[in-house]
Write an enzyme that holds these catalytic residues in place. Structure first.
Site, short mmCIF file in Angstrom:
data_model
loop_
_atom_site.label_atom_id
_atom_site.label_comp_id
_atom_site.label_asym_id
_atom_site.label_seq_id
_atom_site.Cartn_x
_atom_site.Cartn_y
_atom_site.Cartn_z
N CYS A 191 0.38 6.53 -4.07
CA CYS A 191 0.25 4.99 -3.97
C CYS A 191 1.33 4.22 -4.75
CB CYS A 191 -1.02 4.41 -4.41
SG CYS A 191 -2.32 5.33 -3.39
N HIS A 251 -2.98 -3.02 -10.09
CA HIS A 251 -3.19 -2.18 -8.76
C HIS A 251 -4.49 -2.35 -8.09
CE1 HIS A 251 -2.53 1.37 -6.55
NE2 HIS A 251 -3.51 2.04 -7.01
N HIS A 262 -6.04 -1.47 0.46
CA HIS A 262 -5.08 -0.84 -0.32
C HIS A 262 -4.32 -0.10 0.91
CE1 HIS A 262 -3.16 1.90 -2.82
NE2 HIS A 262 -4.14 2.54 -3.57
#
Length: 402
Positions: free
Chosen positions: A171, A298, A332
């Site tokens: 990620c 995040h 996400h």
């Protein structure tokens, strides 16, 4: 606050002369900006076939209808259709063409982040095996699923001939593309870099996160006291980075980038956020230790990851800098998230916007930081944008006024 610490040798900032983003929020900058200001998220119940039941995703509508240029038809897959849709927005193609005309096509590099590339095409191929288990003859792994397929497609699509690199660090992939571009330009390998990230929804990702029991059964709510997991999304984010002297007139810039690898656990973050702190500190130092006006977390929506990031932010900033996660809008987006959120950071700088977390009434009091739950209008000169990934990969960017 102003971060003080030992200053490393710094790479010069890079101007973001063009950028664009496409996600569940919308296609292109204006749709993305409008969704942020209107607090209109793009998450919805998943309607893709063969996916886990009862989950929400951030799906980009219309990808099934996107057609690649005929000369690049062998690259056709969901991931490259999203890349194609993104590249068409906000005059990005023209900006890259102007950079290539100025520097030469061999001096413009491409660095792309992705976690799964065109794996959905491989999933379809395996579902279509014959009685002997042979894959369909038309399946082209090298031009669809291979991680390098994405930068190859972007380079060919934009008519470039410089270096092309794939970044796949979970990620952090999209954010790492910015850091690698900074190093490449400083080393004289190129004069401009097309950076970004593209990731799309697929069975492997959704069933994988479902097996880890990490998926929310509604739109994810990062930073909420009662958060219950992730919503997966898909996105394409792109930026064109050049030396500051090649972009007179100011604008938005990559001021600094930092990374770390803590290797604490394959899927769980270090509970004290040591790797996250190291990446943020490196980015702040690289940006010259200047003030930060907003932190784009995040912020995935899981219990462990959000708690770790709250601890890490508190260790560096206390409760003096507003922060939030924009994954409540987009989900996400995995390897694309760092690039998407770099573009969101640029919008926040341009608009003086701190976007409050969506759907959050009560932030987790254990964070001890200033979590915005409503939009705030304020001068935003610098944004710290965080990305953390499986395997202990951490990356932070400082995006701000040039």
């Amino acid at each position: 606050m102003r971060y003080s610490g030992q200053m490393p040798s710094m790479l010069p900032p890079l101007a973001m002369t063009a950028f664009t983003a496409t996600s569940a929020m919308g296609t292109g900058l204006e749709a993305t900006r409008a969704a942020l200001h209107a607090r209109r998220g793009g998450l919805a119940p998943c309607d893709l076939p063969g996916m886990p039941e009862g989950i929400w995703v951030g799906r980009v509508p219309g990808l099934e209808e996107v057609v690649l240029p005929e000369a690049l038809a062998r690259y056709d897959c969901r991931n490259h259709r999203l890349a194609e849709l993104g590249l068409r927005q906000d005059g990005f193609e023209q900006a890259v063409a102007e950079a290539a005309a100025r520097h030469g096509a061999t001096r413009v590099a491409v660095v792309m982040g992705t976690s799964t590339s065109g794996i959905a095409e491989t999933e379809l191929a395996y579902a279509g095996r014959d009685a002997d288990g042979a894959l369909p003859p038309g399946f082209d792994f090298a031009h669809t699923h291979d991680l390098y397929a994405l930068p190859r497609y972007v380079r060919a699509r934009l008519g470039l001939r410089g270096p092309a690199i794939a970044i796949s660090t979970a990620c952090t992939s999209g954010a790492r593309s910015f850091l690698e571009a900074q190093s490449m330009i400083a080393a004289g390998l190129c004069d401009a870099v097309v950076v970004g990230g593209v990731d799309t929804l697929c069975r492997m990702t959704l069933h994988g996160f479902n097996s880890l029991e990490l998926l929310s059964r509604a739109a994810c709510r990062p930073c909420a006291a009662d958060r219950d997991g992730i919503s997966i999304g898909e996105a394409a984010g792109f930026a064109l980075l050049v030396r500051a002297e090649d972009a007179p007139g100011g604008g938005v810039a990559l001021l600094g980038a930092g990374a770390s690898a803590d290797g604490h656990h394959m899927s769980s973050p270090h509970p004290e956020g040591l790797g996250a702190v190291a990446a943020m500190r490196a980015a702040l130092d690289a940006a010259g230790g200047g003030p930060v006006d907003y932190i784009n977390l995040h912020g995935t929506g899981t219990r462990a990851n959000d708690a770790m990031e709250g601890h890490a932010v508190r260790a560096l900033f206390g409760d003096r800098v507003p922060c939030s996660s924009t994954k409540g809008w987009t989900g996400h987006t995995l390897g694309a998230s760092g690039a998407l959120e770099a573009v969101i950071a640029a919008i926040c700088v341009a608009d003086g916007l701190v976007p409050g977390c969506l759907g959050v009434e009560t932030p987790d009091p254990g964070f001890g930081v200033d979590v915005a739950v409503e939009n705030r209008q304020a001068p935003v000169r610098r944004v710290l944008s965080n990305s953390f990934g499986f395997g202990g990969s951490n990356c932070a960017l400082v995006i701000g006024q040039a």
